[in-house]
Scaffold this active site. Structure first.
Site, PDB file in Angstrom:
ATOM      1  CB  CYS A 114      -0.861   0.301   1.088  1.00 43.01           C
ATOM      2  SG  CYS A 114      -1.783  -1.463   1.364  1.00 43.01           S
ATOM      3  CG  HIS A 133      -6.552   1.202   0.205  1.00 37.80           C
ATOM      4  ND1 HIS A 133      -5.294   1.773  -0.221  1.00 37.80           N
ATOM      5  CD2 HIS A 133      -6.129   0.014   0.701  1.00 37.80           C
ATOM      6  CE1 HIS A 133      -4.237   1.430   0.204  1.00 37.80           C
ATOM      7  NE2 HIS A 133      -4.870  -0.032   0.534  1.00 37.80           N
TER       8      HIS A 133
END
Lengths: 395, 395
Positions: A85, A341
């Site tokens: 991420c 996200h």
């Protein structure tokens, strides 16, 4: 080393499945950033791109090279970064160094992902490979499970009844939904503005005790920023935003961190580097975009970043101390929870938000008044990569 | 910017399928490099790792973080780079900049891959994703096919009868086998030393006109190098090897390059950057480790790097001008063809060879006498990424 400024930012809407390729999504964000910088693609000397699952989501590796050519940045160096991420934040930090060193005057950094296109189930299983492949996901521990375990550990360590902690966590999600609902780039724009603690606790269970509303979605999207040396930045914009501090740290398997958990050691090391480099303290930060992949992750992050005492972040959210007008405005974009996200783009999306906040350009209701210092915080995996960056107004 | 030196190098044997993980393979190479540098893992301030297929070969993404912790480099920044076959060279070039800038004094860079573990068929199909996912591999054009097409184009453009060109290409493979046969780290160590033109031409066809012996293998392996600032390097070693020039360039889909092919424009741009930065000309280069993924690739590369006239590289190989004692010693390691090709580690493996050649440390029979300047050349995909680096003796 030279001072480095962000002179332009761009971002697609973060969303569910897109019918555009990663090359096309990145192109939209990149061209917005380049145009906003009063530049042309030929002015960009190098490209730094975060991307995690592109090989899986659409069968395109080395996407950065095709993305570069697609926007007319022909034959420039183009790097792909993978730190789960935190990939895009890693890309921005490296881009920062190539400008700070004096080697390039103008570069583009960002990220792109089509995680939603994969579908949540497949994305969750595929993305589990970015935890430890020997001891974690073969045991069934996907990321929702990691953060569910950390929730229990947090409750135990700080002696907070689990039900009480779940209510505090619900406040985190409610605040994120509130801001995301008025952020047009957010996946949940116009949605969930009237969320309640009961609704969060009553939504379906993903990994006990985390419910649907404790968890961020997977998204499609891209974000990009143009970085320039101070001298060039002053010619391009009246509102340069300087990157005054950066930090990065890593960890191995979660099982090696047991004494320290639920705190993430890598974050404490990384954020200290960023604060020290910028010469600031946590109390100086006006707003922070932090990695709220799960509501419990926000509490853990906000404490490690020095905003609240350990075990006290939940109370801070309850009292509005983590909101606009409080001690520090956390995730005025809506965060991963509500803005969305797109894994390999998330870090660049955080930079996009912080820069626009410092410029005073975001929508009423989620603009942090007179914000001067912003922080980004991006977590890759379960501590595998941590990147923090400090941004300050240059006018 | 400061001068940057390689102070230590390490490499596993390049080989067929290994029963060790990428974390373990990288650990062997890294610890060899660190130990040779008279350092401990705690002295390493950041880690830069090339890796391409780890998600597929063993289900481990973000391998760099686990690799860092495994060797005791805890909580340092750890980046993964993906630029197909050029991933490790990209990692080394970025590591170079972090030291050159003055930010870090000592860093580790390298790469790791277990491509052989996947099996050649699966690896070839999976790795095809690193060409253009829209117009290339969906049309059946895997990398052997790309270079087969370039062979026909080369023969046509330079008006060389295909059979004659195939014989020249065979000479490339024969030279690589000769050197690899006496390189203990090479996949084909002790093998194919007595290869002949007839044997190469008569081996089975992979993609017309390329035969088995025109193609490099996929390999398992890792390589790593320690970079340090000049001041630190002088304390650590009497034989620092300086990185005096670097260049990098990229290209998009092959179909966009049609007027230029079979030349690879990215290589000509990248190598010019590296030569100019180092202040040298091609004629100054004593040895070059270049990207011979296929025999035709060597001819194309050697011409673009300025060693031979366009269309004349085949003759140069026939006359020994590309061998030790000739104009420039190309691939004294055995190259990708015979040393092996662990995709994400290959660029660091090239650096390993060049540094040891400049130190005068390689086996008799493949040591380039009194080598002072070495060049690396790494091609990612079919032009997607190109990295060149110049290395010079510092004593």
């Amino acid at each position: 080393m030279r001072k480095v400024a962000v002179v332009g930012v761009g971002e697609t809407k973060f969303s569910g499945p897109q019918d555009r390729t990663e090359v096309e999504l990145f192109g939209e964000a990149a061209m917005e950033a380049i145009t906003e910088s009063n530049l042309k693609p030929k002015d960009i000397k190098a490209l730094y791109v975060g991307n995690v699952l592109g090989d899986f989501s659409e069968g395109q590796g080395m996407v950065q090279s095709f993305a570069a050519e697609n926007i007319g940045c022909r034959h420039v160096p183009a790097n792909r970064y993978e730190g789960a991420c935190a990939s895009a934040s890693m890309a921005v930090r490296d881009a920062f160094m190539w400008v700070a060193s004096g080697y390039y005057d103008i570069v583009l950094a960002g990220g792109v992902e089509r995680a939603a296109t994969m579908g949540t189930g497949l994305a969750t299983r595929t993305f589990a490979m970015f935890s430890d492949a020997r001891y974690e996901y073969p045991a069934g521990i996907t990321f929702p499970a990691v953060f569910a375990l950390l929730t229990h550990l947090y409750a135990d360590k700080y002696k907070i009844p689990l039900q009480k902690l779940r209510e505090q966590m619900a406040r985190v999600s409610i605040q994120s939904y509130k801001h995301g609902a008025i952020n047009p780039k957010a996946q949940f724009f116009g949605k969930n503005a009237e969320m309640s603690v009961d609704k969060v606790l009553g939504s379906f269970v993903v990994a006990t005790p985390l419910t649907l509303h404790d968890c961020c979605p997977f998204s499609d999207g891209a974000a990009a920023v143009v970085l320039a040396s101070e001298a060039v930045a002053k010619k391009l914009t009246k509102k340069p935003v300087y990157i005054t501090g950066t930090g990065q740290s890593s960890s191995g398997p979660l099982c090696n961190q047991d004494d320290f958990l639920p705190r993430i050691r890598a974050r404490e090391i990384s954020s200290k580097q960023a604060y020290d480099m910028a010469g600031i303290r946590p109390a100086d930060v006006d707003l922070c975009e932090l990695h709220d992949c799960f509501s419990i992750a926000s509490l853990i992050a906000a404490e490690s970043l020095g905003f609240f005492e350990y075990g006290k972040a939940g109370e801070a959210w309850e009292k509005g101390q983590a909101d606009i007008g409080g001690k520090v405005a956390i995730n005025p974009s809506g965060g991963l929870k509500s803005k969305g996200h797109p894994i390999g783009a998330t870090g660049a999306g955080q930079v996009y938000e912080v820069v626009r906040q410092l410029r005073g350009e975001v929508e009423p209701g989620r603009q942090v008044p007179d914000a001067k210092i912003g922080l980004t915080d991006t977590l890759g995996g379960d501590g595998g990569t941590l990147v923090n960056m400090v941004f300050q107004r240059g006018w």
